[in-house]
Scaffold this active site. Structure first.
Site, PDB file in Angstrom:
ATOM      1  N   GLY A 126       0.817  -1.213   0.000  1.00  0.00           N
ATOM      2  CA  GLY A 126       0.000   0.000   0.000  1.00  0.00           C
ATOM      3  C   GLY A 126       0.843   1.252   0.000  1.00  0.00           C
ATOM      4  O   GLY A 126       0.446   2.282   0.525  1.00  0.00           O
ATOM      5  N   ALA A 127       2.045   1.159  -0.606  1.00  0.00           N
ATOM      6  CA  ALA A 127       2.933   2.314  -0.781  1.00  0.00           C
ATOM      7  C   ALA A 127       3.365   2.934   0.547  1.00  0.00           C
ATOM      8  O   ALA A 127       3.740   4.109   0.589  1.00  0.00           O
ATOM      9  CB  ALA A 127       2.269   3.382  -1.668  1.00  0.00           C
ATOM     10  N   SER A 213       4.508  -5.664  -2.741  1.00  0.00           N
ATOM     11  CA  SER A 213       4.712  -4.229  -2.926  1.00  0.00           C
ATOM     12  C   SER A 213       5.465  -3.631  -1.731  1.00  0.00           C
ATOM     13  O   SER A 213       6.562  -4.082  -1.415  1.00  0.00           O
ATOM     14  CB  SER A 213       3.374  -3.538  -3.171  1.00  0.00           C
ATOM     15  OG  SER A 213       3.551  -2.230  -3.631  1.00  0.00           O
ATOM     16  N   ALA A 214       4.893  -2.627  -1.048  1.00  0.00           N
ATOM     17  CA  ALA A 214       5.572  -2.076   0.128  1.00  0.00           C
ATOM     18  C   ALA A 214       5.773  -3.165   1.182  1.00  0.00           C
ATOM     19  O   ALA A 214       6.760  -3.148   1.927  1.00  0.00           O
ATOM     20  CB  ALA A 214       4.767  -0.917   0.706  1.00  0.00           C
ATOM     21  N   ASP A 339       4.486  -5.077 -13.710  1.00  0.00           N
ATOM     22  CA  ASP A 339       4.343  -4.374 -12.440  1.00  0.00           C
ATOM     23  C   ASP A 339       4.296  -2.855 -12.619  1.00  0.00           C
ATOM     24  O   ASP A 339       3.624  -2.154 -11.874  1.00  0.00           O
ATOM     25  CB  ASP A 339       5.527  -4.714 -11.522  1.00  0.00           C
ATOM     26  CG  ASP A 339       5.161  -5.703 -10.425  1.00  0.00           C
ATOM     27  OD1 ASP A 339       4.014  -5.650  -9.942  1.00  0.00           O
ATOM     28  OD2 ASP A 339       6.015  -6.512 -10.055  1.00  0.00           O
ATOM     29  N   HIS A 454       0.589  -4.687 -11.322  1.00  0.00           N
ATOM     30  CA  HIS A 454       1.006  -4.668  -9.927  1.00  0.00           C
ATOM     31  C   HIS A 454      -0.131  -5.165  -9.029  1.00  0.00           C
ATOM     32  O   HIS A 454      -1.282  -4.761  -9.185  1.00  0.00           O
ATOM     33  CB  HIS A 454       1.386  -3.229  -9.553  1.00  0.00           C
ATOM     34  CG  HIS A 454       2.101  -3.107  -8.251  1.00  0.00           C
ATOM     35  ND1 HIS A 454       3.266  -3.784  -7.983  1.00  0.00           N
ATOM     36  CD2 HIS A 454       1.815  -2.385  -7.131  1.00  0.00           C
ATOM     37  CE1 HIS A 454       3.672  -3.472  -6.761  1.00  0.00           C
ATOM     38  NE2 HIS A 454       2.807  -2.628  -6.222  1.00  0.00           N
TER      39      HIS A 454
END
Length: 558
Positions: A126-127, A213-214, A339, A454
């Site tokens: 979630g960045a 991701s994050a 991605d 992504h």
């Protein structure tokens, strides 16, 4: 009924009774007793689910969390807790709470209560701005439910909440606001699992981290920090590593000042700034850390300023110098084949517009933005590389795909390959595996040439084609079965091909002799094992680009 029938009935009753008894019931943890819910999955198959177990006390603002003081009596852990305070997806309001350091546990059982199972701890993406341990919810079907993984792979799954956004990652770059609070939360969750999971039937010496991701970069950070030495045995990074350009904030003070100004705090010294921020309304702080604030005239990746930092403590050095800490950790790292499409859609919207061409100069402008630290020369050499196969008149599709390939390589693939290489280089027994996930996107309005965008691997890792079968085709259930088998075999043995689950083909390790990887899609055969992934491009980013002199870097343009 005759006597034989009576015996059969009694025997059946005993069997059913035994199967029904295969539940942990109340479990003693270091904080007190907890009780979840028991679910029957089939004959002699049950699952215990514990939702919302506290693993740390509510943290002080911009402080590392402290151990939970515990509770008296029996704590019912039957409902997911709130996410950590964060912006909503529209970024116009907030959701969640500062009281958010809870985790969830899924435990499978057969005829008897399980013992000594491998443990898989999930860190969400979630960045570093949004996310929660249960994931998105549709009709009580949570994305990160561990149910399918545990019953198919015979492992325990744990998902952990951690602070995000301003409250999780604001940093002044010095001791007044060291940052990395979200990473500390993750570590505390991992350490809690190590200390307590035996009571739930898990093996504390066989913990596998996995994330996307994050969360994927977080998995990498967690095996690189010295604080987790001896706690983690294996790790899986899905689309992100500590070396990803979005995973580490290079100028945290710049972003901290932007937020301070937004909420009316002084910025003359970091001490006065943090003193003010600590007593500012947490909702205002969280809203001030949204992406709208950073409306920068550059690639969107450079607007992700709230991220982990080299703090001299949790991350004592740059991550590239910490891989010796993961020398004994088995590691899978990979990406989705497109991605970068998510970022490309923000940076050059015409990529997703079927009838609108994407001018070549847009690609060049994107390259200038991505490679700004190396100046114009880097943009020119990069452009030459990515357009060398175009010919005199490249099609609209060719140009659009090139934009996606560039963003995928720069933001995901090249850093992941670099991390894979560093893990192998420093290995002292830890095995290394590489993959690419390439199931075409199921999103209907995407271009026909789309591969896996992504986060599109998540639905398969968590078994959604089985949970909601009408939404998928049989081939999607195949790839979900393959992924769960590889991931859980790896958790059992450190080898994704070897364990209790059947796989479609052997997945060889990534070694100094052969840089092999597995392409994961709906049809996996021996030919899915390949070598030297996008070699000319990886060589360029790993060697040529890095050797170019760095020009004086400027802060983002607001």
């Amino acid at each position: 009924m005759g006597s034989w029938g009576t015996v059969v009935c009694l025997a059946f009753a005993v069997c059913v009774g035994t199967a029904s008894a295969a539940t942990l019931g109340a479990v003693l943890t270091e904080g007190g007793m907890v009780e979840g819910t028991s679910k029957k999955l089939g004959f002699r198959k049950h699952m215990d689910v514990f939702k919302g177990i506290p693993f740390a006390a509510q943290p002080g603002r911009f402080e590392v969390a402290k151990p939970h003081p515990g509770w008296s009596g029996l704590l019912k852990t039957t409902e997911f807790k709130q996410r950590c305070l964060q912006v909503t997806l529209t970024q116009s309001s907030t959701r969640g709470s500062e009281d958010c350091l809870y985790l969830n546990i899924w435990v499978p059982h057969g005829a008897q209560v399980s013992t000594g199972l491998p443990v898989m701890v999930y860190l969400y993406g979630g960045a570093f701005l949004v996310g929660g341990s249960q994931g998105a919810n549709f009709l009580d079907n949570y994305l990160y439910s561990g149910e399918e993984i545990v019953q198919r792979g015979k492992v325990i799954v744990v998902s952990v909440n951690y602070r995000v956004g301003t409250l999780g990652f604001l940093s002044t770059g010095d001791t007044n606001g060291p940052g990395n609070y979200g990473l500390w939360d993750q570590h505390m969750g991992i350490a809690w699992v190590h200390r307590n999971i035996k009571a739930f039937g898990g093996d504390p010496d066989n913990i596998t981290l996995f994330g996307e991701s994050a969360g994927s970069a977080s998995v990498n950070f967690q095996i690189l920090t010295p604080y987790n030495k001896g706690l983690v045995r294996r790790a899986i990074s899905q689309s992100g590593v500590a070396l990803s350009p979005w995973a580490l904030s290079k100028d945290p003070l710049y972003w901290a000042k932007q937020i301070a100004q937004k909420v009316g705090c002084p910025t003359d010294t970091t001490a006065s700034m943090m003193g003010c921020l600590k007593i500012t309304d947490p909702v205002a702080l969280t809203l001030a850390g949204n992406l709208k604030l950073f409306n920068i005239n550059e690639p969107v990746v450079y607007g992700l300023g709230l991220a982990p930092v080299v703090d001299g403590d949790f991350l004592p050095e740059h991550p590239s110098n910490l891989f010796h800490n993961a020398a004994e950790v088995d590691y899978i790292a990979g990406t989705n084949d497109m991605d970068g499409h998510l970022f490309a859609g923000f940076d050059i919207p015409s990529v997703n517009e079927r009838w609108t061409p994407t001018p070549p100069e847009d690609l060049y402008g994107l390259l200038r933005g991505l490679t700004k630290e190396k100046g114009e020369r880097a943009a020119n050499t990069s452009y030459d590389l990515y357009t060398q196969s175009w010919g005199a008149e490249p099609t609209k599709e060719t140009i659009k795909k090139t934009v996606v390939e560039l963003e995928t390589d720069f933001l995901f693939l090249a850093p992941t390959q670099a991390a894979t290489h560093l893990h192998l280089k420093h290995s002292k027994g830890g095995r290394t595996y590489s993959y690419v996930f390439s199931v075409p996107s199921r999103i209907p309005f995407f271009p026909s040439w789309m591969g896996a965008d992504h986060a599109e691997d998540l639905q398969y890792v968590f078994g959604k084609p089985f949970t909601t079968p009408l939404a998928y085709f049989p081939r999607h259930r195949d790839v979900s079965k393959y992924l769960i088998a590889y991931w859980t075999n790896f958790a059992w043995t450190g080898n994704p091909s070897d364990g209790g689950s059947k796989v479609p083909c052997a997945w060889p390790a990534y070694t100094k002799v052969k840089q092999q990887y597995l392409e994961i899609n709906t049809k996996i055969t021996a030919s899915s094992v390949k070598e030297n992934l996008r070699s000319p491009f990886m060589k360029y980013w790993g060697e040529t680009f890095r050797s170019l002199p760095t020009v004086e870097s400027q802060p983002p343009t607001i």
